[in-house]
Design a protein around this motif. Sequence first.
Motif, PDB file in Angstrom:
ATOM      1  N   LEU A 123      57.742  29.441  21.836  1.00 25.74           N
ATOM      2  CA  LEU A 123      58.545  28.389  22.449  1.00 25.74           C
ATOM      3  C   LEU A 123      60.004  28.805  22.604  1.00 25.74           C
ATOM      4  CD1 LEU A 123      57.403  24.984  20.883  1.00 25.74           C
ATOM      5  CD2 LEU A 123      57.065  25.794  23.217  1.00 25.74           C
ATOM      6  N   ALA A 145      60.489  30.857  25.689  1.00 23.69           N
ATOM      7  CA  ALA A 145      60.101  30.033  26.832  1.00 23.69           C
ATOM      8  C   ALA A 145      61.226  29.069  27.196  1.00 23.69           C
ATOM      9  CB  ALA A 145      58.821  29.268  26.509  1.00 23.69           C
ATOM     10  N   PHE A 146      61.817  28.425  26.184  1.00 22.22           N
ATOM     11  CA  PHE A 146      62.928  27.517  26.452  1.00 22.22           C
ATOM     12  C   PHE A 146      64.122  28.263  27.040  1.00 22.22           C
ATOM     13  CE2 PHE A 146      60.515  24.344  24.465  1.00 22.22           C
ATOM     14  CZ  PHE A 146      61.178  23.129  24.456  1.00 22.22           C
ATOM     15  N   TRP A 199      58.241  20.176  30.022  1.00 17.43           N
ATOM     16  CA  TRP A 199      57.126  20.831  29.333  1.00 17.43           C
ATOM     17  C   TRP A 199      56.293  21.661  30.299  1.00 17.43           C
ATOM     18  CZ3 TRP A 199      57.095  22.182  24.728  1.00 17.43           C
ATOM     19  CH2 TRP A 199      57.528  21.375  23.683  1.00 17.43           C
ATOM     20  N   VAL A 212      58.124  24.932  30.860  1.00 20.27           N
ATOM     21  CA  VAL A 212      58.002  25.753  29.650  1.00 20.27           C
ATOM     22  C   VAL A 212      56.618  26.386  29.587  1.00 20.27           C
ATOM     23  CG1 VAL A 212      57.783  25.629  27.128  1.00 20.27           C
ATOM     24  CG2 VAL A 212      59.742  24.585  28.259  1.00 20.27           C
ATOM     25  N   THR A 247      56.177  29.483  31.836  1.00 18.59           N
ATOM     26  CA  THR A 247      56.992  30.683  31.647  1.00 18.59           C
ATOM     27  C   THR A 247      56.138  31.858  31.187  1.00 18.59           C
ATOM     28  OG1 THR A 247      57.501  30.094  29.349  1.00 18.59           O
ATOM     29  CG2 THR A 247      59.070  29.374  31.051  1.00 18.59           C
TER      30      THR A 247
END
Length: 339
Positions: free
Chosen positions: A248, A251-252, A319, A322, A325
């Motif tokens: 995550l 990805a963020f 979301w 994200v 990605t």
Amino acid sequence: MDTLNYLFSLFCFFLVCFFSGEQEVVEGRRLPWTSSPFGFRPKMLFGITFPGKPSGRFSDGFVSTDYIAGCLGMKTPIPYRWREQLSERVKDGLNIAYGGTGVFDTMVAEPNMTTQIDFLQQLLHDSVYTKRNLKTSVAFVSVAGNDYATYNAKNGSAQDFPAFMESLMNQLMVNLKRIHDMGVRKIGITSLLPLGCLPRNTAPFSFQHCDDTYNALVDLHDQLLPQVVNILNQQTNTSNSPSFILDLYNAFWTVFNRNETYQGNDPTFEKPFEPCCFGVSGGFKCGTVDENGENKYTLCSDPRSKFFWDGVHPTEQGWYVVYKTPAFQNSLKQFYGLT
């Protein structure tokens, strides 16, 4: 057995989801903000994109679990507390989630991760699931930082913080090992997302940039997490079916770093740290109203234009981006054994 049949038999029976701290999918019976001296109006806000009413998701619509379940070709697992009312859905998996909780007890008086795992253990004891069921399932574990927020709220010292983080990692190891020992052979655990970039932490900077102090904490956590996963795989001898980290963090950052020069097809956000729904001033949050029924929050006209829904949680659109990605997709491919 060819690869497609293997993936079908391994993942399409049911999905067991453990969430500790991820508030975007919760039991739906109590929101953390109901202890506020002001009222709360979830009917007007949460779930306005999907399904048009509050559904236990801390967002305007779909959240991470919806997209991950969709990748598996499954329905989103039902909350644990609905296991009797929706017994026909239990075979699809359970979301044993309590918003605001952590590895240890937090400021939210709900079951911590150890107790959540106890619930699964009881289901196994009651023959709701069998060991064979669990061996053909996956567990999705999320630690979102509520333990650290609680440490800070209780005025924990900077000197003792490294020891606290070490104890958290040790307990997380114990918890993951328990899940594995029950029979689950695929465990995905999320890295900690950049907490310093949450709107509640970027608000003092007019939503222009992240708080580096918070993100330094995240960096330390995410440096230690791979060690936990590696030791788990060594202890459980799961070289052919190991546990993985779902990335995550990167990805963020991929989404945050996109700007007007981005050439891809996925949506971008002009002000990624500015939420759709936010309190009008300190002490107010998305959804709060005063004693006269006056809204004490602002709400954007189109949630799809915002990455964050409120001070902590992404929108459905956020979301989705994200999930798309490369960082997160590559994690999923490892997790599902598709590489």
